[in-house]
Motif scaffolding. Structure first.
Motif, PDB file in Angstrom:
ATOM      1  N   TYR A 112       0.824  -1.195   0.000  1.00 31.29           N
ATOM      2  CA  TYR A 112       0.000   0.000   0.000  1.00 31.29           C
ATOM      3  C   TYR A 112       0.867   1.256   0.000  1.00 31.29           C
ATOM      4  O   TYR A 112       1.927   1.312   0.643  1.00 31.29           O
ATOM      5  CB  TYR A 112      -0.907   0.032   1.230  1.00 31.29           C
ATOM      6  CG  TYR A 112      -2.013  -1.001   1.195  1.00 31.29           C
ATOM      7  CD1 TYR A 112      -3.155  -0.790   0.420  1.00 31.29           C
ATOM      8  CD2 TYR A 112      -1.914  -2.175   1.928  1.00 31.29           C
ATOM      9  CE1 TYR A 112      -4.166  -1.741   0.379  1.00 31.29           C
ATOM     10  CE2 TYR A 112      -2.925  -3.136   1.891  1.00 31.29           C
ATOM     11  CZ  TYR A 112      -4.045  -2.911   1.113  1.00 31.29           C
ATOM     12  OH  TYR A 112      -5.049  -3.850   1.065  1.00 31.29           O
ATOM     13  N   VAL A 113       0.400   2.255  -0.738  1.00 30.33           N
ATOM     14  CA  VAL A 113       1.048   3.574  -0.756  1.00 30.33           C
ATOM     15  C   VAL A 113      -0.038   4.643  -0.642  1.00 30.33           C
ATOM     16  O   VAL A 113      -1.220   4.394  -0.900  1.00 30.33           O
ATOM     17  CB  VAL A 113       1.860   3.802  -2.057  1.00 30.33           C
ATOM     18  CG1 VAL A 113       3.031   2.843  -2.138  1.00 30.33           C
ATOM     19  CG2 VAL A 113       0.958   3.691  -3.277  1.00 30.33           C
ATOM     20  N   VAL A 155      -3.866   3.261  -1.576  1.00 31.82           N
ATOM     21  CA  VAL A 155      -4.211   2.292  -2.628  1.00 31.82           C
ATOM     22  C   VAL A 155      -3.051   1.325  -2.815  1.00 31.82           C
ATOM     23  O   VAL A 155      -1.911   1.623  -2.437  1.00 31.82           O
ATOM     24  CB  VAL A 155      -4.520   2.997  -3.966  1.00 31.82           C
ATOM     25  CG1 VAL A 155      -5.633   4.025  -3.804  1.00 31.82           C
ATOM     26  CG2 VAL A 155      -3.272   3.652  -4.536  1.00 31.82           C
ATOM     27  N   PRO A 156      -3.288   0.175  -3.412  1.00 28.10           N
ATOM     28  CA  PRO A 156      -2.177  -0.722  -3.763  1.00 28.10           C
ATOM     29  C   PRO A 156      -1.257  -0.067  -4.799  1.00 28.10           C
ATOM     30  O   PRO A 156      -1.719   0.648  -5.696  1.00 28.10           O
ATOM     31  CB  PRO A 156      -2.880  -1.944  -4.358  1.00 28.10           C
ATOM     32  CG  PRO A 156      -4.261  -1.910  -3.781  1.00 28.10           C
ATOM     33  CD  PRO A 156      -4.600  -0.460  -3.671  1.00 28.10           C
ATOM     34  N   TYR A 157       0.010  -0.320  -4.651  1.00 28.11           N
ATOM     35  CA  TYR A 157       0.981   0.243  -5.595  1.00 28.11           C
ATOM     36  C   TYR A 157       0.678  -0.192  -7.023  1.00 28.11           C
ATOM     37  O   TYR A 157       0.903   0.567  -7.972  1.00 28.11           O
ATOM     38  CB  TYR A 157       2.389  -0.191  -5.181  1.00 28.11           C
ATOM     39  CG  TYR A 157       3.488   0.438  -5.993  1.00 28.11           C
ATOM     40  CD1 TYR A 157       3.815   1.779  -5.840  1.00 28.11           C
ATOM     41  CD2 TYR A 157       4.204  -0.310  -6.926  1.00 28.11           C
ATOM     42  CE1 TYR A 157       4.822   2.363  -6.590  1.00 28.11           C
ATOM     43  CE2 TYR A 157       5.211   0.253  -7.679  1.00 28.11           C
ATOM     44  CZ  TYR A 157       5.518   1.597  -7.511  1.00 28.11           C
ATOM     45  OH  TYR A 157       6.518   2.170  -8.268  1.00 28.11           O
ATOM     46  N   SER A 158       0.139  -1.394  -7.184  1.00 28.56           N
ATOM     47  CA  SER A 158      -0.170  -1.905  -8.529  1.00 28.56           C
ATOM     48  C   SER A 158      -1.242  -1.087  -9.227  1.00 28.56           C
ATOM     49  O   SER A 158      -1.376  -1.169 -10.456  1.00 28.56           O
ATOM     50  CB  SER A 158      -0.613  -3.371  -8.442  1.00 28.56           C
ATOM     51  OG  SER A 158      -1.798  -3.484  -7.677  1.00 28.56           O
ATOM     52  N   CYS A 159      -2.024  -0.316  -8.479  1.00 22.32           N
ATOM     53  CA  CYS A 159      -3.088   0.496  -9.080  1.00 22.32           C
ATOM     54  C   CYS A 159      -2.565   1.772  -9.732  1.00 22.32           C
ATOM     55  O   CYS A 159      -3.338   2.514 -10.346  1.00 22.32           O
ATOM     56  CB  CYS A 159      -4.122   0.874  -8.019  1.00 22.32           C
ATOM     57  SG  CYS A 159      -5.201  -0.477  -7.517  1.00 22.32           S
ATOM     58  N   GLU A 210       5.235   7.304   0.275  1.00 23.94           N
ATOM     59  CA  GLU A 210       5.305   6.217   1.239  1.00 23.94           C
ATOM     60  C   GLU A 210       4.494   6.569   2.474  1.00 23.94           C
ATOM     61  O   GLU A 210       4.490   7.720   2.927  1.00 23.94           O
ATOM     62  CB  GLU A 210       6.760   5.938   1.631  1.00 23.94           C
ATOM     63  CG  GLU A 210       7.629   5.440   0.485  1.00 23.94           C
ATOM     64  CD  GLU A 210       7.115   4.127  -0.102  1.00 23.94           C
ATOM     65  OE1 GLU A 210       6.624   3.280   0.678  1.00 23.94           O
ATOM     66  OE2 GLU A 210       7.208   3.965  -1.337  1.00 23.94           O
ATOM     67  N   LEU A 211       3.817   5.587   3.008  1.00 22.52           N
ATOM     68  CA  LEU A 211       2.969   5.812   4.180  1.00 22.52           C
ATOM     69  C   LEU A 211       3.818   6.019   5.430  1.00 22.52           C
ATOM     70  O   LEU A 211       4.857   5.359   5.603  1.00 22.52           O
ATOM     71  CB  LEU A 211       2.035   4.618   4.395  1.00 22.52           C
ATOM     72  CG  LEU A 211       1.023   4.336   3.276  1.00 22.52           C
ATOM     73  CD1 LEU A 211       0.246   3.056   3.583  1.00 22.52           C
ATOM     74  CD2 LEU A 211       0.063   5.510   3.105  1.00 22.52           C
TER      75      LEU A 211
END
Length: 318
Positions: free
Chosen positions: A169-170, A244-248, A267-268
C-alpha cells in the motif's frame, strides 16, 4: 449401482463379437472356466441365454443380436467417461467464454493487455468481467465465475490459488498537493487532511483501518467508496488523500497511469502489511486444459506487468 458390474460389458462385448467362450477368454486373458462363469452371470443379469450351441459353434439369440449393435458404442462411451481427460488442446480453435471476477483496478490496468494476449493465441475466446461485491466463494463453486483475481479471503477450504504478484500500500494525492511540499510525510501532517476510505462492505475493515486502530490513531474520513479507481478519481479533484495498492498506479503496459490520472504517490508514515494478489479457482477446474491455459496466460501477463512476483499453487487460507 450395487447390483451392476460394469466389467461385464467388456466380457459381453468379447463374447458377442467372438461368438466363442474360448476365443473371448483368450482375448480378455482369462481362463475358459472363468469366462464360462462370466457368461452364466450375464445370462442371469440379462434374463437371456445370449449364446446357444448350434452344432460345434455358438450362435447369438435375437436379443444378443440387438445387444451386439449397442454394446460396442456403449463400451466406448463408458471407457471414455472413466478415462483420464485428454490434455491435448487446440488453442487456436478454442471458442470459450471465461468469466473473471476482479476489481476495477485490474480491469482498468490489465484488461486490455489480457484480451490482446489471449486473442493472439485464441481469437475465439471471450472474456467477461463480473462485479466483485465481496469474497463469497459460491460463484466459484457453482460455476458462475471461472477465475477470481484478488486477495484470498474466502472461508471455502477447497479453493485453489496461485500468487500473481506481491503488492503493498502507498498513499496518493493530487499532483501539486501541499502535503508533499515539505519533504517527508509525517503521520501528523498526513492525518491533518481528510481521507477517502475504500471498502466494499462500507465498514472500516481495510488494513489501513486496522493499523490505525492498533496504534490508537484517528483520521478524518468524510467519504467511503467501493473501489480504488473511484478513490483515485476523487483524490485528483480535491485535497483528499487515499491509500491504494501500488499496482493500481501503473505497470509495464501503462507506466504513466498515475500521472495521466493527475495523482502522485508517497510512502505511508505507518506500517501496513504487504499482501499477495492471487488467481483463485475451484478445484474442479484444476486439470481442465482450457482453464489451465487461461490461468497460465493470466500469470504470464502479471509477470510481465509486475516483474517482481512469485507464484505457487496452494489451497487457499483465510
Amino acid at each position: 449401482m450395487s447390483r451392476i458390474d460394469l466389467n461385464l460389458l467388456t466380457a459381453l462385448d468379447a463374447l458377442l463379437s467372438e461368438r466363442s467362450v474360448t476365443r473371448a477368454a483368450l482375448r480378455l486373458n482369462l481362463s475358459v472356466s472363468a469366462m464360462s462363469r462370466t457368461l452364466a452371470r450375464l445370462r442371469v443379469a440379462t434374463g437371456d441365454r445370449l449364446l446357444l450351441q448350434a452344432g460345434r459353434a455358438l450362435v447369438l439369440t435375437p436379443y444378443a443380436e440387438q445387444l451386439g449393435q449397442r454394446i460396442p458404442a456403449l463400451l466406448r462411451e463408458a471407457e471414455g467417461a472413466l478415462s483420464r481427460a485428454d490434455p491435448r488442446l487446440e488453442i487456436a480453435a478454442l471458442e470459450q467464454r471465461f468469466t473473471v471476477r476482479a476489481g476495477e483496478g485490474f480491469i482498468d490496468l490489465l484488461g486490455a493487455a489480457l484480451i490482446d494476449r489471449v486473442h493472439r493465441a485464441a481469437p475465439g475466446v471471450q472474456l467477461r468481467f463480473a462485479p466483485k461485491p465481496d469474497w463469497n466463494a459460491q460463484p466459484l463453486r457453482e460455476g458462475g465465475v471461472d477465475l477470481e483475481i484478488g486477495i484470498v479471503k474466502t472461508a471455502a477450504p477447497e479453493v485453489r490459488a496461485r500468487v500473481l504478484l506481491r503488492d503493498r500500500y502507498v498513499g496518493v494525492c493530487r499532483v501539486g498537493h501541499s502535503l508533499l511540499s515539505n519533504g517527508d510525510v509525517s503521520i501528523d501532517r498526513w492525518t491533518a487532511y481528510p481521507h477517502v476510505d475504500i471498502s466494499r462492505t462500507g465498514e472500516a475493515d481495510s488494513p489501513v483501518d486496522v493499523s490505525f486502530a492498533s496504534r490508537d490513531l484517528r483520521r478524518s474520513v468524510p467519504i467511503v467508496v467501493p473501489s480504488y479507481t473511484s478513490a483515485i478519481q476523487l483524490v485528483r479533484q480535491s485535497d483528499l488523500l487515499a491509500v491504494v495498492p501500488y499496482s493500481c498506479l501503473g505497470n509495464a503496459f501503462v507506466p504513466e497511469y498515475a500521472t495521466a490520472n493527475g495523482v502522485q504517490s508517497f510512502e505511508l508514515p505507518l506500517a501496513v502489511p504487504a499482501f499477495n494478489v492471487s488467481a483463485i479457482w475451484h478445484p474442479r477446474l484444476d486439470h481442465d486444459p482450457a482453464h489451465r491455459w487461461f490461468r497460465a496466460e493470466v500469470l504470464a501477463l502479471c509477470l510481465a506487468a509486475y516483474p517482481r512476483t512469485a507464484s505457487r499453487d496452494r489451497p487457499s487460507s483465510t
